[in-house]
Motif scaffolding. Sequence first.
Motif, PDB file in Angstrom:
ATOM      1  N   GLY A 801       3.362  -2.646  -5.070  1.00  0.00           N
ATOM      2  CA  GLY A 801       3.457  -1.767  -3.900  1.00  0.00           C
ATOM      3  C   GLY A 801       4.891  -1.335  -3.769  1.00  0.00           C
ATOM      4  N   SER A 802       5.100  -0.102  -3.240  1.00  0.00           N
ATOM      5  CA  SER A 802       6.483   0.363  -3.096  1.00  0.00           C
ATOM      6  C   SER A 802       6.581   1.342  -1.943  1.00  0.00           C
ATOM      7  CB  SER A 802       6.921   1.041  -4.396  1.00  0.00           C
ATOM      8  OG  SER A 802       8.173   1.653  -4.208  1.00  0.00           O
ATOM      9  N   LYS A 803       7.714   1.255  -1.249  1.00  0.00           N
ATOM     10  CA  LYS A 803       7.943   2.209  -0.166  1.00  0.00           C
ATOM     11  C   LYS A 803       8.975   3.212  -0.656  1.00  0.00           C
ATOM     12  CE  LYS A 803       9.917   2.338   4.449  1.00  0.00           C
ATOM     13  NZ  LYS A 803      10.377   1.553   5.586  1.00  0.00           N
ATOM     14  N   GLN A 804       8.584   4.484  -0.697  1.00  0.00           N
ATOM     15  CA  GLN A 804       9.501   5.529  -1.180  1.00  0.00           C
ATOM     16  C   GLN A 804       9.513   6.687  -0.203  1.00  0.00           C
ATOM     17  OE1 GLN A 804      11.305   5.542  -4.424  1.00  0.00           O
ATOM     18  NE2 GLN A 804      10.872   3.384  -4.057  1.00  0.00           N
ATOM     19  N   ASN A 805      10.695   7.048   0.290  1.00  0.00           N
ATOM     20  CA  ASN A 805      10.832   8.177   1.228  1.00  0.00           C
ATOM     21  C   ASN A 805       9.853   8.082   2.400  1.00  0.00           C
ATOM     22  OD1 ASN A 805      12.680   9.235  -0.626  1.00  0.00           O
ATOM     23  ND2 ASN A 805      11.001  10.229  -1.739  1.00  0.00           N
ATOM     24  N   GLY A 806       9.701   6.899   2.935  1.00  0.00           N
ATOM     25  CA  GLY A 806       8.837   6.743   4.110  1.00  0.00           C
ATOM     26  C   GLY A 806       7.357   6.708   3.788  1.00  0.00           C
ATOM     27  N   LYS A 807       6.998   6.823   2.484  1.00  0.00           N
ATOM     28  CA  LYS A 807       5.577   6.795   2.118  1.00  0.00           C
ATOM     29  C   LYS A 807       5.277   5.537   1.304  1.00  0.00           C
ATOM     30  CE  LYS A 807       4.376  11.350   2.945  1.00  0.00           C
ATOM     31  NZ  LYS A 807       5.369  12.364   2.600  1.00  0.00           N
ATOM     32  N   ALA A 808       3.987   5.231   1.212  1.00  0.00           N
ATOM     33  CA  ALA A 808       3.607   4.020   0.492  1.00  0.00           C
ATOM     34  C   ALA A 808       2.982   4.364  -0.855  1.00  0.00           C
ATOM     35  CB  ALA A 808       2.605   3.245   1.319  1.00  0.00           C
ATOM     36  N   GLY A 851      -1.442   6.769  -3.091  1.00  0.00           N
ATOM     37  CA  GLY A 851      -0.315   7.063  -2.212  1.00  0.00           C
ATOM     38  C   GLY A 851      -0.827   7.112  -0.798  1.00  0.00           C
ATOM     39  N   GLY A 852       0.009   6.735   0.182  1.00  0.00           N
ATOM     40  CA  GLY A 852      -0.464   6.758   1.559  1.00  0.00           C
ATOM     41  C   GLY A 852       0.655   6.952   2.551  1.00  0.00           C
ATOM     42  N   LYS A 853       0.241   7.136   3.808  1.00  0.00           N
ATOM     43  CA  LYS A 853       1.220   7.452   4.848  1.00  0.00           C
ATOM     44  C   LYS A 853       1.849   6.208   5.465  1.00  0.00           C
ATOM     45  CE  LYS A 853      -1.724   9.976   7.140  1.00  0.00           C
ATOM     46  NZ  LYS A 853      -2.531  10.928   7.888  1.00  0.00           N
ATOM     47  N   ASN A 854       1.195   5.054   5.261  1.00  0.00           N
ATOM     48  CA  ASN A 854       1.577   3.886   6.047  1.00  0.00           C
ATOM     49  C   ASN A 854       2.200   2.758   5.203  1.00  0.00           C
ATOM     50  OD1 ASN A 854       1.775   1.882   7.971  1.00  0.00           O
ATOM     51  ND2 ASN A 854      -0.400   1.286   7.744  1.00  0.00           N
ATOM     52  N   PRO A 855       3.549   2.736   5.079  1.00  0.00           N
ATOM     53  CA  PRO A 855       4.216   1.711   4.269  1.00  0.00           C
ATOM     54  C   PRO A 855       4.040   0.311   4.865  1.00  0.00           C
ATOM     55  CG  PRO A 855       5.756   3.464   4.915  1.00  0.00           C
ATOM     56  CD  PRO A 855       4.509   3.680   5.679  1.00  0.00           C
ATOM     57  N   ASP A 856       3.786   0.265   6.189  1.00  0.00           N
ATOM     58  CA  ASP A 856       3.603  -1.051   6.811  1.00  0.00           C
ATOM     59  C   ASP A 856       2.376  -1.767   6.284  1.00  0.00           C
ATOM     60  OD1 ASP A 856       5.825  -0.498   8.256  1.00  0.00           O
ATOM     61  OD2 ASP A 856       4.737   0.202  10.039  1.00  0.00           O
ATOM     62  N   GLY A 857       1.462  -1.015   5.663  1.00  0.00           N
ATOM     63  CA  GLY A 857       0.225  -1.623   5.169  1.00  0.00           C
ATOM     64  C   GLY A 857       0.358  -2.199   3.770  1.00  0.00           C
ATOM     65  N   ILE A 858       1.540  -2.037   3.148  1.00  0.00           N
ATOM     66  CA  ILE A 858       1.677  -2.474   1.752  1.00  0.00           C
ATOM     67  C   ILE A 858       1.415  -3.982   1.605  1.00  0.00           C
ATOM     68  CG2 ILE A 858       3.330  -2.775  -0.149  1.00  0.00           C
ATOM     69  CD1 ILE A 858       4.591  -0.101   0.678  1.00  0.00           C
ATOM     70  N   ALA A 859       2.046  -4.755   2.516  1.00  0.00           N
ATOM     71  CA  ALA A 859       1.916  -6.215   2.444  1.00  0.00           C
ATOM     72  C   ALA A 859       0.452  -6.627   2.518  1.00  0.00           C
ATOM     73  CB  ALA A 859       2.694  -6.851   3.591  1.00  0.00           C
ATOM     74  N   LYS A 860      -0.288  -5.989   3.433  1.00  0.00           N
ATOM     75  CA  LYS A 860      -1.701  -6.302   3.615  1.00  0.00           C
ATOM     76  C   LYS A 860      -2.493  -5.979   2.338  1.00  0.00           C
ATOM     77  CE  LYS A 860      -4.840  -7.791   6.282  1.00  0.00           C
ATOM     78  NZ  LYS A 860      -6.105  -7.577   6.451  1.00  0.00           N
ATOM     79  N   ALA A 861      -2.155  -4.835   1.758  1.00  0.00           N
ATOM     80  CA  ALA A 861      -2.863  -4.406   0.551  1.00  0.00           C
ATOM     81  C   ALA A 861      -2.640  -5.400  -0.587  1.00  0.00           C
ATOM     82  CB  ALA A 861      -2.390  -3.012   0.134  1.00  0.00           C
ATOM     83  N   LEU A 862      -1.373  -5.855  -0.738  1.00  0.00           N
ATOM     84  CA  LEU A 862      -1.065  -6.794  -1.816  1.00  0.00           C
ATOM     85  C   LEU A 862      -1.809  -8.109  -1.599  1.00  0.00           C
ATOM     86  CD1 LEU A 862       2.756  -6.065  -2.171  1.00  0.00           C
ATOM     87  CD2 LEU A 862       0.915  -5.377  -3.733  1.00  0.00           C
ATOM     88  N   GLU A 863      -1.828  -8.548  -0.348  1.00  0.00           N
ATOM     89  CA  GLU A 863      -2.508  -9.774   0.035  1.00  0.00           C
ATOM     90  C   GLU A 863      -3.989  -9.692  -0.342  1.00  0.00           C
ATOM     91  OE1 GLU A 863      -0.913 -12.349   1.189  1.00  0.00           O
ATOM     92  OE2 GLU A 863      -2.798 -13.503   1.266  1.00  0.00           O
TER      93      GLU A 863
END
Length: 870
Positions: A801-808, A851-863
């Motif tokens: 997962g990666s956060k780039q320019n405010g996107k996930a 790709g998505g709008k919500n970088p805060d969800g990356i941790a959840k996705a990896l989990e």
Amino acid sequence: MKSKEIRAQFLTFFESKKHEIVSSAPMVMKNDPTLMFTNAGMNQFKEYFLGNATPKNARVTDTQKCLRVSGKHNDLEEVGKDTYHHTMFEMLGNWSFGDYFKKEAIAWAWELLTEVYKINPDNLYVTVFEGDDADGTGKDEEAYNFWKAIVPENQILLGNKKDNFWEMGDQGPCGPASEIHIDIRSEEEKAKISGKELVNQDHPQVVEIWNLVFMQYNRKADGSLVELPNKHIDTGMGFERLCMVMQGVQSNYDTDVFTPLIREIETITNSTYGKEEETDIAIRVIADHVRAVAFAIADGQLPSNNGAGYVIRRILRRAIRYGFTFLNTKEPFIYKLVETLSLQMKETFPEIQKQKNLCENVIKEEENSFLRTLDQGLVLLDQIIQNADSKEISGKKAFELYDTYGFPIDLTALILSERGLDLNETEFEKELQKQKDRSRSAAQTKAEDWQILREDDEEEFVGYDRLETSVKITKFRKVESKKDGALFQLVFNLTPFYAEGGGQVGDKGYLESANGNVTYIIDTKKENNQIIHITKNLPENLPGTFRAVVDKKQRNRSASNHSATHLLHQALRSILGTHVEQKGSMVHSGYLRFDFSHFSKVSAEELKQVENFVNARIQEQLPLEENRRLPYNEAIEQGAIALFGEKYGDAVRTIRFGDSMELCGGTHVSNTSEIWHFKITAESAVASGVRRIEAITGDAAKDFFTQQSESFNQVKSLLKNPKDTIKAVTDLQEENTALKKEIEALLKEKAKNVKGDLKNAITEVNGVQFLATEVDLDAGAMKDLSFQIGGEVENLFMILGSKQNGKALLSVYIDKQLAEEKSLNAGQMVRELGKHIQGGGGGQAFFATAGGKNPDGIAKALEEGKKYVG
Ligand code: ATP
Ligand code: MG
């Protein structure tokens, strides 16, 4: 008798009846808002019938190049299928402007046909107007009686309004007509059924050859008819049909007007004329259309994407497609026919030979590009066929192919039928109609009748000498169009306003009444030799006297651009060569545009030379030498340049600056120094063999240089005012390149480290080398790394997962073998995991990204990803 002699005999016959032989007007109309192409011999004389101008000679005769492919007369779809309708044809005619009338017109037509051409009178039939109740017109007794005196009554027929009442348009001069038809069938056929029964029945061997129109009414806007004060004769005989009769053949295409072209087509395409109907139609279509297209190009109308140019493009495409489908021609070849045509026409219409190269080049280029379109279209059509779920192909899809890609509908239908499929034609027609309605409703205009305020002689143009004068309004009318709403058109007794023409825009300005009320003139145009001033409202207190004032600034700028256009023309001919011919020009107040024939790009060096040439003429301060009335021949002898496709009278206006001399009706500076400076802003291609130069002069050039220098100063100050600005910029560029290289190297280094870290973090879960973690990499680097590690670590399953320019971003990599064995699917996973980052994605079973709008969800996705191996 050869066609040349047939044409000559017509003209000399009427010359012997005191007619002046005049030349054909151009086939392409330049300044007529009501008509794109000349479709009858009378077009060039419209202004005489309308009473807007007085002819020099009340009797004239000519052969006129006509084209019937749009508007009221459109024969395009018939052409090739029958043997006597053409797109381009010559119309022989004789005219009387308020001079002789029915008696002479009828007697002379008969004399010419039966005594000069010696056509057997038994084979001729004439028609007379039967009258029309709605119009309150009775049978044309006059004409009937004149005919009766020379033709047996059983060869005279009565005809209805459709065939025997001729109108110029919805409004204007009109009148009853008498047509002359000929029966060229064999005696055997004639014995079976009388020719009289076949007149006006679309029989290919009983055809109309000559139409005599007796112009005696004026049709008003409300539809009513009033008698014309002066009655006129307007006749038109189809030259190619006359040749068919005179040469004793059964088809126009068997005359010497067409046989040389047909022989040439047979040779080039390896086909035979006269064996098979489909082949014959194709050959006729091509022989006909090459004439229309070559004449249009020679008259200055190139194929293009709109208006008259589009009509020409469609004619040429029709020919290409008939060749493609029925003669199996996959390479350009129509352009090769221009040579034959030019030799055939060189005495009557030398314009083709003079512009042979241009005609050939333009046609060849069009052929090339349309053949490519056809190839692409075939591929697209194939796709449509493959995706179809029934035997019937949607008309909408076929329309799209036709409308967007220019793929001909009959070709679509043909291919479908070859494959046992049907086309939903109703649906196609519906789409086509919708499109037609759209373009029609945009263009529709409604004109009221002219309100006459004063009976004046012709309106006089005084705008070469004055920009302001006192005028009286002689007539006006209201015109309503979808595009512009309600507008008024005013005609004055005299006017300083220049009407749009010769490429130059119309003048703007205003009218001021005695009590100071102002009405703005938003444009000035010419229609049927009348200068029409366009306003949004009607001036008060009509008729009244007004001060008419031309917008001086705009006029001066246009004049400067127009004079510069002449100098540019001269410069191009002297620098590039005398093959340069003007192919169009547009003179605005803001800039000028000049199109000309030339076969390669004009190089930067040549452009510089052209600019220098024009500016040298400006510096020489050449005075304008104008001659308002010089006999045409004298002007040409003096070296004045005339343009192809332009209509010139006997007396012409010449404009000379030094060695530049042109025939021109436009407005000009009185000395080239007023142009101040000439600057080319663009050079481009308009069509094959036609280049375009855009340029500015005077104030516009001044503004241009001021702006350039301001931008330059800004750049300088941004660079902190270096001594050498160009060096400063190159230094910056070099520095930039060096920095980029450094960054790349650093990134590579970083990736190496990341790779090491990631490999270390991999753990084994149930025999799978698993990792789900967040990184700081862009999508490309994520993919690269995944595959690199995948190549080094067996059984890898890695979610990043990666956060780039405010996107996930998410990526899932699964070793191929592993994915197969355990039926894991990266594409499916990434779609599910993507929900956490409010996004979506996809890919293959072994690698997929989201790709998505919500970088805060990356941790959840990896989990969440862990569950796939858990
Ligand atoms: P038709 O009914 O045959 O189409 P028309 O009524 O349209 O003829 P007019 O408008 O009266 O013809 O034109 C005058 C003459 O020009 C005709 O008598 C005919 O000889 C000739 N003519 C008209 N249209 C064509 C065409 N498309 N091709 C060749 N000649 C034509
Ligand atoms: Mg017709």
